[in-house]
Motif scaffolding. Structure first.
Motif, PDB file in Angstrom:
ATOM      1  N   GLU A  60       0.839  -1.194   0.000  1.00 23.36           N
ATOM      2  CA  GLU A  60       0.000   0.000   0.000  1.00 23.36           C
ATOM      3  C   GLU A  60       0.872   1.240   0.000  1.00 23.36           C
ATOM      4  N   PRO A  61       0.465   2.299  -0.693  1.00 23.59           N
ATOM      5  CA  PRO A  61       1.272   3.534  -0.713  1.00 23.59           C
ATOM      6  C   PRO A  61       1.297   4.198   0.657  1.00 23.59           C
ATOM      7  N   LEU A  62       2.363   4.924   0.915  1.00 21.26           N
ATOM      8  CA  LEU A  62       2.539   5.631   2.184  1.00 21.26           C
ATOM      9  C   LEU A  62       2.486   7.131   1.943  1.00 21.26           C
ATOM     10  N   GLU A  63       1.905   7.835   2.887  1.00 21.64           N
ATOM     11  CA  GLU A  63       1.883   9.294   2.847  1.00 21.64           C
ATOM     12  C   GLU A  63       2.834   9.820   3.922  1.00 21.64           C
ATOM     13  N   LEU A  64       3.899  10.490   3.492  1.00 16.14           N
ATOM     14  CA  LEU A  64       4.898  10.999   4.425  1.00 16.14           C
ATOM     15  C   LEU A  64       5.006  12.509   4.304  1.00 16.14           C
ATOM     16  N   PRO A  65       5.136  13.219   5.435  1.00 17.78           N
ATOM     17  CA  PRO A  65       5.296  14.678   5.372  1.00 17.78           C
ATOM     18  C   PRO A  65       6.704  15.059   4.942  1.00 17.78           C
ATOM     19  N   LEU A  66       6.809  16.170   4.265  1.00 15.27           N
ATOM     20  CA  LEU A  66       8.116  16.679   3.878  1.00 15.27           C
ATOM     21  C   LEU A  66       8.837  17.238   5.098  1.00 15.27           C
ATOM     22  N   ALA A  67      10.144  17.027   5.156  1.00 18.79           N
ATOM     23  CA  ALA A  67      10.925  17.544   6.276  1.00 18.79           C
ATOM     24  C   ALA A  67      10.945  19.069   6.263  1.00 18.79           C
ATOM     25  N   ALA A  68      10.975  19.659   5.072  1.00 19.70           N
ATOM     26  CA  ALA A  68      11.040  21.121   4.989  1.00 19.70           C
ATOM     27  C   ALA A  68       9.706  21.767   5.326  1.00 19.70           C
ATOM     28  N   ASP A  69       8.597  21.082   4.983  1.00 18.91           N
ATOM     29  CA  ASP A  69       7.264  21.641   5.226  1.00 18.91           C
ATOM     30  C   ASP A  69       6.325  20.501   5.615  1.00 18.91           C
ATOM     31  N   PRO A  70       6.150  20.228   6.922  1.00 23.07           N
ATOM     32  CA  PRO A  70       5.339  19.078   7.353  1.00 23.07           C
ATOM     33  C   PRO A  70       3.884  19.146   6.920  1.00 23.07           C
ATOM     34  N   SER A  71       3.425  20.319   6.520  1.00 23.99           N
ATOM     35  CA  SER A  71       2.031  20.404   6.079  1.00 23.99           C
ATOM     36  C   SER A  71       1.825  19.817   4.689  1.00 23.99           C
ATOM     37  N   VAL A  72       2.910  19.588   3.981  1.00 27.28           N
ATOM     38  CA  VAL A  72       2.850  19.010   2.629  1.00 27.28           C
ATOM     39  C   VAL A  72       3.307  17.562   2.707  1.00 27.28           C
ATOM     40  N   THR A  73       2.563  16.675   2.073  1.00 27.17           N
ATOM     41  CA  THR A  73       2.907  15.249   2.091  1.00 27.17           C
ATOM     42  C   THR A  73       3.284  14.781   0.698  1.00 27.17           C
ATOM     43  N   VAL A  74       4.025  13.695   0.668  1.00 24.47           N
ATOM     44  CA  VAL A  74       4.416  13.067  -0.588  1.00 24.47           C
ATOM     45  C   VAL A  74       4.005  11.603  -0.536  1.00 24.47           C
ATOM     46  N   THR A  75       3.581  11.065  -1.649  1.00 23.82           N
ATOM     47  CA  THR A  75       3.127   9.677  -1.714  1.00 23.82           C
ATOM     48  C   THR A  75       4.276   8.768  -2.129  1.00 23.82           C
ATOM     49  N   ILE A  76       4.553   7.766  -1.316  1.00 27.04           N
ATOM     50  CA  ILE A  76       5.589   6.775  -1.609  1.00 27.04           C
ATOM     51  C   ILE A  76       4.889   5.533  -2.141  1.00 27.04           C
ATOM     52  N   ALA A  77       5.086   5.240  -3.413  1.00 28.31           N
ATOM     53  CA  ALA A  77       4.444   4.082  -4.027  1.00 28.31           C
ATOM     54  C   ALA A  77       5.126   2.794  -3.572  1.00 28.31           C
ATOM     55  N   PRO A  78       4.393   1.685  -3.483  1.00 30.65           N
ATOM     56  CA  PRO A  78       5.031   0.407  -3.114  1.00 30.65           C
ATOM     57  C   PRO A  78       5.957  -0.062  -4.225  1.00 30.65           C
ATOM     58  N   GLY A  84       4.292  -7.368 -10.518  1.00 29.41           N
ATOM     59  CA  GLY A  84       3.380  -6.382  -9.964  1.00 29.41           C
ATOM     60  C   GLY A  84       3.614  -6.184  -8.481  1.00 29.41           C
ATOM     61  N   PRO A  85       2.836  -5.301  -7.862  1.00 29.46           N
ATOM     62  CA  PRO A  85       3.009  -5.055  -6.419  1.00 29.46           C
ATOM     63  C   PRO A  85       2.733  -6.316  -5.608  1.00 29.46           C
TER      64      PRO A  85
END
Length: 318
Positions: free
Chosen positions: A277-295, A301-302
């Protein structure tokens, strides 16, 4: 003995030369078979030291160019130089021990000369590896770890490496470059591997292989040279099915029962599966913005990641 890192290695070589000359002179006068072996071993140590000193000095002037940055002092050339220095430090330590105890009635001549011969063999192979590294260094651009073009270099390196005798690194010298506390574990793995392989070739898969391995491991435990030669031969010829069977040994009931009697019990041993499952992680520079980490995705396939959590103690939050 401690293994010198970036410090000046001249005292190490000076100690090796002085000890080798003194011990060789002493044993040359003995006139016995063990005396002749000691004299030959110390003569070889003196020659290895004489040849290794300029090679290590040459790499010490250059290996910093291949670091990732100033805060990350690490690359293959550094590792090779460090390993050679560590082997020399062990040879000096053993030479000093021989010089101090050679007149004692409790001096184990056979054991000590065998250890010296093992370190001579290891230093000979490290010299060969340094020659290969020098050839690679001369072929590449300054500061570049990889050659600019293939030009048959990989085949040449593999051909040269295949002619080396690596058994000396799996016998008496096994794990000399690591902390002393880890060497018994490495010896256990090496003895278990060669013992299991000997029965793997003769028996059907199952508990018979594991049981037979327990009874045949004795000869590899008391004969380091045999273990090293067998380890080198096996690792060059065994297939992936052997490795899967060997690393799954701890799952069999026989080995698990033996381990329960002889080994320390761990606090946590839990099989886990991480779903794809993809993960949503906050950016270190701006915790209000998240980035999606794909599996991670392979050609099928996955898929989930299977793992096992092992811990000596059960800690809060595990």
């Amino acid at each position: 003995p401690s293994c010198p890192g970036s410090m000046d290695a001249r005292p190490l070589f000076q100690s090796l030369q002085a000890l080798a000359e003194d011990n060789a002179s002493f044993f040359q006068r003995s006139g016995t078979e063990s005396g002749r072996r000691f004299a030959a071993a110390f003569a070889a140590l003196r020659e290895h030291g004489r040849r290794l000193e300029p090679a290590l000095r040459h790499f010490a002037r250059l290996y910093h160019r291949f670091d990732l940055d100033e805060a990350t002092p690490g690359n293959g050339y550094r590792s090779l130089v460090q390993t050679a220095r560590c082997c020399l430090a062990h040879a000096v330590h053993k030479s000093r021990y021989v010089a101090a105890h050679r007149r004692s009635i409790f001096f184990r001549a056979g054991h000590n000369v065998a250890e010296l011969e093992a370190y001579c063999a290891a230093l000979a192979q490290l010299r060969a590896l340094l020659c290969l590294a020098q050839r690679l260094l001369a072929h590449n651009r300054p500061g570049c770890l990889f050659p600019p073009e293939e030009d048959g270099l990989s085949e040449l390196m593999l051909r040269e490496y295949s002619t080396m005798q690596n058994g000396c690194f799996y016998g008496r010298c096994l794990g000399f470059q690591f902390a002393p506390s880890i060497r018994p574990f490495l010896q256990t793995i090496a003895i278990g591997l060669v013992s299991f392989a000997e029965n793997y070739k003769r028996n059907d898969m199952g508990l018979g292989v594991a049981a037979g391995s327990l009874f045949t491991s004795g000869k590899f435990a008391i004969d380091p040279e045999l273990r090293g030669d067998e380890f080198e031969r096996l690792t060059q010829n065994l297939d992936v099915h052997f490795w899967k069977s060997f690393w799954n040994l701890t799952e069999t009931e026989l080995l698990a029962s033996v381990a329960s009697m002889t080994a320390t019990q761990v606090g946590v041993c839990r099989a886990l599966t991480v779903p794809p499952e993809p993960l949503e992680l906050p950016l270190a520079a701006d915790p209000s913005v998240t980035v999606t980490i794909a599996p991670p995705v392979a050609h099928t396939g996955p898929g989930p990641v299977h793992m096992r959590l092992l811990s000596y103690h059960l800690r809060e939050g595990q």
